[in-house]
Design a protein around this motif. Structure first.
Motif, PDB file in Angstrom:
ATOM      1  N   MET A   1       0.846  -1.191   0.000  1.00  0.00           N
ATOM      2  CA  MET A   1       0.000   0.000   0.000  1.00  0.00           C
ATOM      3  C   MET A   1       0.884   1.243   0.000  1.00  0.00           C
ATOM      4  O   MET A   1       1.823   1.336   0.786  1.00  0.00           O
ATOM      5  N   ASP A   2       0.589   2.194  -0.890  1.00  0.00           N
ATOM      6  CA  ASP A   2       1.373   3.422  -0.928  1.00  0.00           C
ATOM      7  C   ASP A   2       0.457   4.639  -0.926  1.00  0.00           C
ATOM      8  O   ASP A   2      -0.772   4.520  -0.969  1.00  0.00           O
ATOM      9  N   SER A   3       1.059   5.811  -0.869  1.00  0.00           N
ATOM     10  CA  SER A   3       0.276   7.044  -0.763  1.00  0.00           C
ATOM     11  C   SER A   3      -0.591   7.282  -2.000  1.00  0.00           C
ATOM     12  O   SER A   3      -1.692   7.822  -1.905  1.00  0.00           O
ATOM     13  N   GLU A   4      -0.095   6.861  -3.179  1.00  0.00           N
ATOM     14  CA  GLU A   4      -0.871   7.061  -4.399  1.00  0.00           C
ATOM     15  C   GLU A   4      -2.150   6.226  -4.367  1.00  0.00           C
ATOM     16  O   GLU A   4      -3.219   6.687  -4.784  1.00  0.00           O
ATOM     17  N   ALA A   5      -2.033   5.010  -3.864  1.00  0.00           N
ATOM     18  CA  ALA A   5      -3.208   4.147  -3.769  1.00  0.00           C
ATOM     19  C   ALA A   5      -4.240   4.745  -2.818  1.00  0.00           C
ATOM     20  O   ALA A   5      -5.443   4.754  -3.099  1.00  0.00           O
ATOM     21  N   ARG A  35      -5.957   0.822 -10.233  1.00  0.00           N
ATOM     22  CA  ARG A  35      -5.278   1.178  -8.978  1.00  0.00           C
ATOM     23  C   ARG A  35      -6.119   0.790  -7.781  1.00  0.00           C
ATOM     24  O   ARG A  35      -5.605   0.303  -6.773  1.00  0.00           O
ATOM     25  N   LEU A  39      -5.391  -2.129  -4.785  1.00  0.00           N
ATOM     26  CA  LEU A  39      -5.469  -1.837  -3.360  1.00  0.00           C
ATOM     27  C   LEU A  39      -6.402  -2.819  -2.660  1.00  0.00           C
ATOM     28  O   LEU A  39      -6.088  -3.330  -1.576  1.00  0.00           O
ATOM     29  N   GLU A  42      -4.666  -6.122  -2.364  1.00  0.00           N
ATOM     30  CA  GLU A  42      -3.658  -6.091  -1.314  1.00  0.00           C
ATOM     31  C   GLU A  42      -4.282  -6.205   0.070  1.00  0.00           C
ATOM     32  O   GLU A  42      -3.757  -6.895   0.949  1.00  0.00           O
ATOM     33  N   VAL A  71      -3.016   9.846   6.557  1.00  0.00           N
ATOM     34  CA  VAL A  71      -1.815   9.751   5.721  1.00  0.00           C
ATOM     35  C   VAL A  71      -1.770  10.916   4.744  1.00  0.00           C
ATOM     36  O   VAL A  71      -0.736  11.581   4.583  1.00  0.00           O
ATOM     37  N   LEU A  75       1.078  13.954   4.626  1.00  0.00           N
ATOM     38  CA  LEU A  75       1.859  14.289   3.436  1.00  0.00           C
ATOM     39  C   LEU A  75       1.667  15.757   3.057  1.00  0.00           C
ATOM     40  O   LEU A  75       2.618  16.444   2.670  1.00  0.00           O
TER      41      LEU A  75
END
Length: 298
Positions: A1-5, A35, A39, A42, A71, A75
């Motif tokens: 999992m990342d910030s873009e997701a 995308r 997610l 995941e 989150v 950021l």
């Protein structure tokens, strides 16, 4: 999992669908759908449920939402902190306020702030009290002004002002300028008030109708008008009475386009709270705005 997701997830939620989210993010629908699917794969959970042509959060999506917002807010804080360190410019301050608070008094506060910080860009938007809190929590805005404090642990609230509500009428009304013993005397009048948003409450409107309830009046004849300016113009034209904040109609009363009905058993003061996100990065300009608001002179 990342910030873009997580950003994709948040945009789909806020826009109510993949197509609108793709437009907002300048991406293709297939890219947004892919995308979001990655997610969900995941996490092992479906995040949205289809409702008609739109999407709404599933139970898993509801659980993810506050964490995704934190989150995204963190950021945003990081970027804002770096930009503030790079420049001495006043920058931009985003503020949201309940529509009835966006009066000449608040305008005077913002004018003083802009005088003390040349070059400051102030962006003001209006919303209901609940929406003000949501915008602050989601980091869409830095400072909010709403009625009553919000108990959410994600927010810091401080009462900075109390709005005195008065009964406004047309100068031609038979009771204009008169003094009444009780509000009950006005229970048969036509009233103008802000609409109650579905599944939400607006404390300003609740404070109004509760005054009749505590006096044993369960129903009043009223029309929903969602604009303070429209309410004032309609009252001036004799289409009904309205509970309006004293500071917000001072100019109209002074020039005689609105009048007051004085009620002896009515003393309604609605607290106005300043709201910021807990642990948020606050720029120099934001601190200056908070200091002005905490003076309560609006």
């Amino acid at each position: 999992m990342d910030s873009e997701a997580l950003a994709t997830f948040l945009m789909v939620h806020r826009q109510g669908g993949v197509s609108a989210a793709a437009t907002a993010l300048s991406r293709t629908q297939s890219a947004i759908s892919r995308r979001l699917a990655l997610l969900e794969e995941e996490l092992g959970a479906v995040l949205f449920e289809r409702v008609g042509r739109g999407l709404r959060l599933s139970q898993a999506g509801e659980a993810l939402l506050p964490h995704a917002e934190k989150v995204a807010a963190a950021l945003g804080d990081a970027v804002a902190a770096v930009q503030a360190a790079k420049s001495d410019a006043a920058g931009t301050v985003h503020i949201a306020a309940v529509g009835t608070l966006a009066s000449s008094g608040l305008a005077a506060v913002l004018a003083r702030l802009r005088t003390s910080l040349p070059g400051l860009d102030i962006r003001l938007q209006t919303a209901t009290s609940a929406e003000v809190s949501e915008k602050v929590r989601a980091s869409d805005i830095a400072v909010g002004l709403r009625y009553y404090e919000d108990p959410s642990p994600d927010l810091l609230c401080k009462v900075v002002h109390h709005e005195q509500l008065v009964v406004a009428c047309a100068p031609s009304h038979p009771l204009a300028g008169k003094r009444l013993k009780s509000l009950v005397r006005l229970s048969k009048e036509r009233w103008l008030a802000f609409p109650q948003p579905p599944r939400r409450t607006e404390p300003h409107a609740e404070a109004i109708f509760s005054q009749f309830l505590v006096r044993g009046v369960e129903q009043v004849d009223w029309s929903a008008v969602d604009s303070l300016t429209a309410q004032k113009r309609l009252v001036e034209a004799g289409f009904g009475l309205a509970f309006l904040q004293q500071s917000g109609i001072a100019e109209e009363v002074a020039r005689g386009s609105l009048a007051l009905i004085h009620v002896a058993d009515l003393d309604v003061r609605v607290p106005v709270a300043c709201v910021v996100r807990r642990s948020a990065f606050l720029s120099r300009a934001t601190h200056a705005l908070l200091a002005e608001l905490e003076r309560g002179e609006f």
